[in-house]
Design a protein around this motif. Sequence first.
Motif, PDB file in Angstrom:
ATOM      1  N   ILE A   3       3.457   5.231   1.488  1.00 10.95           N
ATOM      2  CA  ILE A   3       3.141   3.829   1.775  1.00 10.95           C
ATOM      3  C   ILE A   3       2.303   3.185   0.668  1.00 10.95           C
ATOM      4  N   ILE A   4       1.348   3.902   0.112  1.00  6.36           N
ATOM      5  CA  ILE A   4       0.509   3.310  -0.951  1.00  6.36           C
ATOM      6  C   ILE A   4       1.361   3.003  -2.171  1.00  6.36           C
ATOM      7  N   GLN A   5       2.235   3.912  -2.557  1.00  3.71           N
ATOM      8  CA  GLN A   5       3.112   3.661  -3.705  1.00  3.71           C
ATOM      9  C   GLN A   5       4.060   2.500  -3.419  1.00  3.71           C
ATOM     10  N   SER A   6       4.541   2.409  -2.199  1.00  6.10           N
ATOM     11  CA  SER A   6       5.414   1.310  -1.811  1.00  6.10           C
ATOM     12  C   SER A   6       4.676  -0.029  -1.882  1.00  6.10           C
ATOM     13  N   LEU A   7       3.440  -0.061  -1.394  1.00 10.36           N
ATOM     14  CA  LEU A   7       2.634  -1.290  -1.448  1.00 10.36           C
ATOM     15  C   LEU A   7       2.328  -1.693  -2.891  1.00 10.36           C
ATOM     16  N   LEU A   8       2.051  -0.715  -3.747  1.00  9.58           N
ATOM     17  CA  LEU A   8       1.793  -1.006  -5.163  1.00  9.58           C
ATOM     18  C   LEU A   8       3.047  -1.568  -5.839  1.00  9.58           C
ATOM     19  N   LYS A   9       4.194  -0.979  -5.536  1.00  9.33           N
ATOM     20  CA  LYS A   9       5.456  -1.447  -6.121  1.00  9.33           C
ATOM     21  C   LYS A   9       5.744  -2.882  -5.688  1.00  9.33           C
ATOM     22  N   GLU A  10       5.575  -3.153  -4.406  1.00 10.58           N
ATOM     23  CA  GLU A  10       5.819  -4.510  -3.901  1.00 10.58           C
ATOM     24  C   GLU A  10       4.840  -5.505  -4.511  1.00 10.58           C
ATOM     25  N   MET A  11       3.586  -5.094  -4.663  1.00  9.53           N
ATOM     26  CA  MET A  11       2.578  -5.963  -5.258  1.00  9.53           C
ATOM     27  C   MET A  11       3.006  -6.383  -6.664  1.00  9.53           C
ATOM     28  N   GLU A  12       3.461  -5.440  -7.453  1.00  5.01           N
ATOM     29  CA  GLU A  12       3.864  -5.761  -8.826  1.00  5.01           C
ATOM     30  C   GLU A  12       5.126  -6.616  -8.851  1.00  5.01           C
ATOM     31  N   GLN A  13       6.076  -6.335  -7.975  1.00  3.79           N
ATOM     32  CA  GLN A  13       7.294  -7.155  -7.928  1.00  3.79           C
ATOM     33  C   GLN A  13       6.965  -8.605  -7.597  1.00  3.79           C
ATOM     34  N   GLU A  14       6.109  -8.810  -6.608  1.00  5.17           N
ATOM     35  CA  GLU A  14       5.741 -10.180  -6.229  1.00  5.17           C
ATOM     36  C   GLU A  14       4.878 -10.836  -7.314  1.00  5.17           C
ATOM     37  N   ALA A  15       4.079 -10.056  -8.017  1.00  6.92           N
ATOM     38  CA  ALA A  15       3.228 -10.607  -9.083  1.00  6.92           C
ATOM     39  C   ALA A  15       4.080 -11.203 -10.197  1.00  6.92           C
ATOM     40  N   GLN A  16       5.218 -10.595 -10.499  1.00  6.50           N
ATOM     41  CA  GLN A  16       6.083 -11.121 -11.557  1.00  6.50           C
ATOM     42  C   GLN A  16       6.551 -12.535 -11.220  1.00  6.50           C
ATOM     43  N   LEU A  51      -5.358 -14.639  -3.356  1.00  2.92           N
ATOM     44  CA  LEU A  51      -4.843 -13.799  -2.278  1.00  2.92           C
ATOM     45  C   LEU A  51      -4.732 -12.308  -2.613  1.00  2.92           C
ATOM     46  N   PRO A  52      -4.448 -11.901  -3.846  1.00  2.00           N
ATOM     47  CA  PRO A  52      -4.465 -10.455  -4.098  1.00  2.00           C
ATOM     48  C   PRO A  52      -5.823  -9.807  -3.788  1.00  2.00           C
ATOM     49  N   SER A  53      -6.898 -10.558  -3.869  1.00  4.78           N
ATOM     50  CA  SER A  53      -8.230 -10.000  -3.580  1.00  4.78           C
ATOM     51  C   SER A  53      -8.370  -9.593  -2.115  1.00  4.78           C
ATOM     52  N   TRP A  54      -7.482 -10.077  -1.275  1.00  7.28           N
ATOM     53  CA  TRP A  54      -7.535  -9.705   0.133  1.00  7.28           C
ATOM     54  C   TRP A  54      -7.238  -8.218   0.333  1.00  7.28           C
ATOM     55  N   VAL A  55      -6.523  -7.594  -0.592  1.00  5.52           N
ATOM     56  CA  VAL A  55      -6.219  -6.164  -0.455  1.00  5.52           C
ATOM     57  C   VAL A  55      -7.515  -5.360  -0.415  1.00  5.52           C
ATOM     58  N   GLY A  56      -8.390  -5.576  -1.385  1.00  7.02           N
ATOM     59  CA  GLY A  56      -9.667  -4.871  -1.405  1.00  7.02           C
ATOM     60  C   GLY A  56     -10.546  -5.236  -0.226  1.00  7.02           C
ATOM     61  N   MET A  57     -10.541  -6.520   0.141  1.00  9.89           N
ATOM     62  CA  MET A  57     -11.339  -6.948   1.290  1.00  9.89           C
ATOM     63  C   MET A  57     -10.878  -6.213   2.555  1.00  9.89           C
ATOM     64  N   VAL A  58      -9.589  -6.142   2.758  1.00 15.26           N
ATOM     65  CA  VAL A  58      -9.056  -5.471   3.953  1.00 15.26           C
ATOM     66  C   VAL A  58      -9.399  -3.982   3.918  1.00 15.26           C
ATOM     67  N   LEU A  59      -9.227  -3.354   2.778  1.00 18.71           N
ATOM     68  CA  LEU A  59      -9.498  -1.921   2.687  1.00 18.71           C
ATOM     69  C   LEU A  59     -10.975  -1.583   2.893  1.00 18.71           C
ATOM     70  N   ASN A  60     -11.862  -2.500   2.525  1.00 19.46           N
ATOM     71  CA  ASN A  60     -13.298  -2.196   2.516  1.00 19.46           C
ATOM     72  C   ASN A  60     -14.114  -2.861   3.620  1.00 19.46           C
ATOM     73  N   THR A  61     -13.442  -3.534   4.536  1.00 15.66           N
ATOM     74  CA  THR A  61     -14.148  -4.173   5.650  1.00 15.66           C
ATOM     75  C   THR A  61     -13.387  -3.893   6.937  1.00 15.66           C
ATOM     76  N   LYS A  62     -13.989  -4.293   8.061  1.00 19.14           N
ATOM     77  CA  LYS A  62     -13.331  -4.150   9.369  1.00 19.14           C
ATOM     78  C   LYS A  62     -12.736  -5.472   9.842  1.00 19.14           C
ATOM     79  N   GLU A  63     -13.220  -6.591   9.238  1.00 21.46           N
ATOM     80  CA  GLU A  63     -12.723  -7.894   9.674  1.00 21.46           C
ATOM     81  C   GLU A  63     -13.140  -8.978   8.701  1.00 21.46           C
TER      82      GLU A  63
END
Length: 170
Positions: A3-16, A51-63
């Motif tokens: 799942i992490i590799q899949s999320l990273l791949k999707e992130m880069e595809q959408e970033a392009q 919006l990409p910054s939300w990834v770290g926020m979600v991973l490092n917080t509860k809400e």
Amino acid sequence: MEIIQSLLKEMEQEAQTTRKMLSIIPEDKFNWQPHPKSMSVIRLATHIGELPSWVGMVLNTKELDFATAPYDPKVINSVSELLAYFEENLAQAKAELEKAKLSQLDEQWVLRNGEDIYSSSTKAEFIRVSYSQIVHHRAQLGVFLRLLDIPIPGSYGPSADEQFEVLEKA
């Protein structure tokens, strides 16, 4: 695929696609908005860039509670600043996701405004929501730019502008 590799791949595809869209915004149209209830072009583009910054926020917080977390959007004055802001947030998101543990992705995460709960899901699910938000707002930006008669780049294939360009060259 993990799942992490899949999320990273999707992130880069959408970033392009996001880079292409953000790079064509005319600076003289930053303050334009199609309707009084709509965001301005720059406000919408800044939101896409953050919006990409939300990834770290979600991973490092509860809400995220909008009632207790005041929102102060970054002031962007040029397309180059906008692209740099997007790239900075994207790099931070990739770094956070690369160091994430699979168990973190199963933890619950809540989006709320005080007592009103907008979303309660796993962190993995909400990371996907944040990706969907980028796509959603990028599509809004595409409509804004179309209304300004700016040729739109393709997202998942050629755009109408790109198809018309090919036909003109034939």
